[in-house]
Design a protein around this motif. Structure first.
Motif, PDB file in Angstrom:
ATOM      1  N   ILE A  79     -18.983  -5.773  37.511  1.00  0.00           N
ATOM      2  CA  ILE A  79     -18.591  -7.006  38.255  1.00  0.00           C
ATOM      3  C   ILE A  79     -17.985  -6.687  39.514  1.00  0.00           C
ATOM      4  CG2 ILE A  79     -18.452  -7.918  35.643  1.00  0.00           C
ATOM      5  CD1 ILE A  79     -15.204  -7.690  36.206  1.00  0.00           C
ATOM      6  N   LEU A 106     -22.521  -6.826  31.217  1.00  0.00           N
ATOM      7  CA  LEU A 106     -21.509  -7.001  32.176  1.00  0.00           C
ATOM      8  C   LEU A 106     -20.559  -5.992  31.987  1.00  0.00           C
ATOM      9  CD1 LEU A 106     -20.872 -10.671  32.884  1.00  0.00           C
ATOM     10  CD2 LEU A 106     -22.143  -9.105  34.496  1.00  0.00           C
ATOM     11  N   VAL A 108     -16.665  -3.815  33.733  1.00  0.00           N
ATOM     12  CA  VAL A 108     -15.594  -3.440  34.706  1.00  0.00           C
ATOM     13  C   VAL A 108     -15.752  -2.051  35.380  1.00  0.00           C
ATOM     14  CG1 VAL A 108     -14.165  -4.863  33.435  1.00  0.00           C
ATOM     15  CG2 VAL A 108     -14.074  -2.348  32.850  1.00  0.00           C
ATOM     16  N   LYS A 128      -9.320  -9.200  35.286  1.00  0.00           N
ATOM     17  CA  LYS A 128     -10.480  -9.234  36.280  1.00  0.00           C
ATOM     18  C   LYS A 128     -11.965 -10.329  35.663  1.00  0.00           C
ATOM     19  CE  LYS A 128     -13.208  -8.498  40.031  1.00  0.00           C
ATOM     20  NZ  LYS A 128     -13.073  -9.499  41.159  1.00  0.00           N
ATOM     21  N   MET A 129     -12.131  -9.318  34.466  1.00  0.00           N
ATOM     22  CA  MET A 129     -13.170  -9.557  33.665  1.00  0.00           C
ATOM     23  C   MET A 129     -13.226 -11.027  32.949  1.00  0.00           C
ATOM     24  SD  MET A 129     -16.239  -9.285  32.384  1.00  0.00           S
ATOM     25  CE  MET A 129     -16.944  -7.507  32.320  1.00  0.00           C
ATOM     26  N   TYR A 132     -13.781 -13.407  36.053  1.00  0.00           N
ATOM     27  CA  TYR A 132     -14.986 -13.440  36.440  1.00  0.00           C
ATOM     28  C   TYR A 132     -15.820 -14.189  35.619  1.00  0.00           C
ATOM     29  CZ  TYR A 132     -19.147 -10.943  38.743  1.00  0.00           C
ATOM     30  OH  TYR A 132     -20.468 -10.708  39.447  1.00  0.00           O
ATOM     31  N   LEU A 155     -20.656  -7.866  26.984  1.00  0.00           N
ATOM     32  CA  LEU A 155     -19.798  -7.159  27.894  1.00  0.00           C
ATOM     33  C   LEU A 155     -19.699  -5.704  27.264  1.00  0.00           C
ATOM     34  CD1 LEU A 155     -16.749  -9.763  27.736  1.00  0.00           C
ATOM     35  CD2 LEU A 155     -18.828  -9.748  29.066  1.00  0.00           C
ATOM     36  N   MET A 162     -11.129  -5.900  24.964  1.00  0.00           N
ATOM     37  CA  MET A 162     -12.555  -6.032  25.675  1.00  0.00           C
ATOM     38  C   MET A 162     -13.367  -6.358  24.515  1.00  0.00           C
ATOM     39  SD  MET A 162     -13.883  -6.542  28.731  1.00  0.00           S
ATOM     40  CE  MET A 162     -12.883  -5.470  29.784  1.00  0.00           C
ATOM     41  N   SER A 166     -15.350 -10.101  24.389  1.00  0.00           N
ATOM     42  CA  SER A 166     -16.729 -10.075  24.170  1.00  0.00           C
ATOM     43  C   SER A 166     -17.241 -11.332  23.142  1.00  0.00           C
ATOM     44  CB  SER A 166     -17.438  -8.667  23.734  1.00  0.00           C
ATOM     45  OG  SER A 166     -17.086  -8.402  22.435  1.00  0.00           O
TER      46      SER A 166
END
Length: 289
Positions: A79, A106, A108, A128-129, A132, A155, A162, A166
Motif C-alpha cells: 500500500i 493488500l 503494509v 495507515k491500512m 488507505y 489483507l 490486522m 480484515s
C-alpha cells in the motif's frame, strides 16, 4: 448469505493454490507457458508478491491473459507503493476484464522495503491500512470507467488487530510464514465466513539435515523483519529460536518437509497440509533446493 460466502461461490479459488516468486526469474514468454501448465494441473489460484520484483498488478494482467480459469491474486500489493486511486483503478480494471478471476491482496509490507527502497516513512501501519482502505472506497465511488460486478480484497494479516481489520474492511485474510496453530487461532478470530488464505512452505526432501538446511535458507530471509519475528514470539518461539538463521524448532514449525509418498513423512505433511481439509485455502510455496 454473507459477502464472503457469495465471493466463495463466485471465485473458484480451489482448496490448494500456489504462492511463488520464482516466475520473476523467467522471461515473460516462459511465464506464460508455466502458468498455463499450472492451470492444467488443477491449481485454483496463483499468488504473486511484490518486494523488488515485477510490478504485481501488471504482472497479474500478464498471468490472467495467459490463463482461462485460474484466479490470480497479489500476495501482496504494497500500500506504500501506489496511491489509493491508482491501486483501486488497477484492481477494477483487472476485475472487469477478467470477471471473478482477480483477487487483490493488500499489505503494509516492511520498514526495510518501504523506507530503504521506496523512501517513505514507515509508521503506524495499522492506521495507515485503515485510512488507505477508506480512500480506496472513495476512489471506487469516483471511478468513471466500466466497473466489475465485485472487487474482492484480502489483507495480509498476522497479528490480532490486522486480522480484525480484515474482517471489518475486507473479504478475509492472507497469512504467510505461519504455523498450523496460528491458522487455528486466525480462523477462530475471523469466524467461519471470511476467507483465510494460508501460505505454507514445503520442501520435497526426506533427509532431515538436508530438508532443514533448505528450509532454513527460506526462513532466515525473514528473521530481520519485526512483523514476522514478533508473530513468531506471539506463537511461543523464543528469541533464541529467531536468532541467527533460526533454530530447528522454528524451521520445523514453519516448513513442511518430506515425501508425500513416503509413509514416514505422511504424519508430518498432514500436520500442515491437513489444514486444507478443514477450512482455509492453502497455498503451497515449494522452496527451491
Amino acid at each position: 448469505m454473507t459477502a464472503a460466502e457469495s465471493l466463495r461461490d463466485r471465485m473458484n479459488l480451489g482448496r490448494l493454490g500456489i504462492w511463488t516468486y520464482q516466475l520473476n526469474y523467467q522471461p515473460a514468454t516462459k511465464v506464460r507457458e508455466g502458468v498455463a501448465e499450472l492451470e492444467e494441473l488443477g491449481y485454483g489460484t496463483l499468488w504473486i508478491g511484490e518486494g523488488m520484483y515485477r510490478e504485481p498488478l501488471t504482472h497479474a494482467g500478464l498471468l490472467l491473459s495467459s490463463t482461462e480459469r485460474m484466479v490470480i491474486a497479489t500476495g501482496i500489493a504494497n500500500i506504500w507503493a501506489r496511491d489509493p486511486f491508482t491501486m483501486t483503478a488497477a484492481q477494477l480494471t483487472l476485475a472487469e476484464a477478467y470477471p471473478d478471476r482477480f483477487l487483490l491482496g493488500l499489505g503494509v509490507s516492511h520498514a526495510r522495503l518501504v523506507e530503504g527502497v521506496r523512501g517513505h516513512e514507515y509508521r503506524q501501519p495499522l492506521a495507515k491500512m485503515r485510512a488507505y482502505l477508506d480512500a480506496m472506497d472513495k476512489a471506487a465511488a469516483a471511478y468513471r470507467a466500466v466497473k466489475p460486478a465485485i472487487r474482492p480484497r484480502v489483507l495480509a494479516a498476522l497479528g490480532p488487530k490486522m486480522l480484525e481489520l480484515s474482517v471489518e474492511r475486507a473479504d478475509g485474510a492472507h497469512t504467510y510464514l505461519v504455523t498450523p496453530e496460528h491458522t487455528a487461532k486466525a480462523r477462530a478470530q475471523l469466524g467461519p465466513a471470511p476467507l483465510l488464505v494460508v501460505e505454507q512452505a514445503a520442501v520435497l526432501e526426506t533427509d532431515a539435515v538436508k530438508a532443514r538446511a533448505i528450509g532454513r535458507r527460506h526462513v532466515a530471509r525473514y528473521l530481520d523483519l519485526p512483523n514476522y519475528t514478533n508473530n513468531f514470539h506471539r506463537l511461543g518461539f523464543t528469541r533464541e529460536d529467531t536468532a541467527d538463521r533460526g533454530s530447528d524448532r522454528l524451521v520445523d514449525g514453519l516448513v513442511a518437509w518430506g515425501d508425500l509418498e513416503e509413509r514416514n513423512s505422511q504424519e508430518l505433511w498432514m500436520r500442515f497440509l491437513g489444514q486444507a481439509a478443514t477450512d482455509p485455502v492453502l497455498l503451497v510455496s515449494v522452496v527451491p533446493v
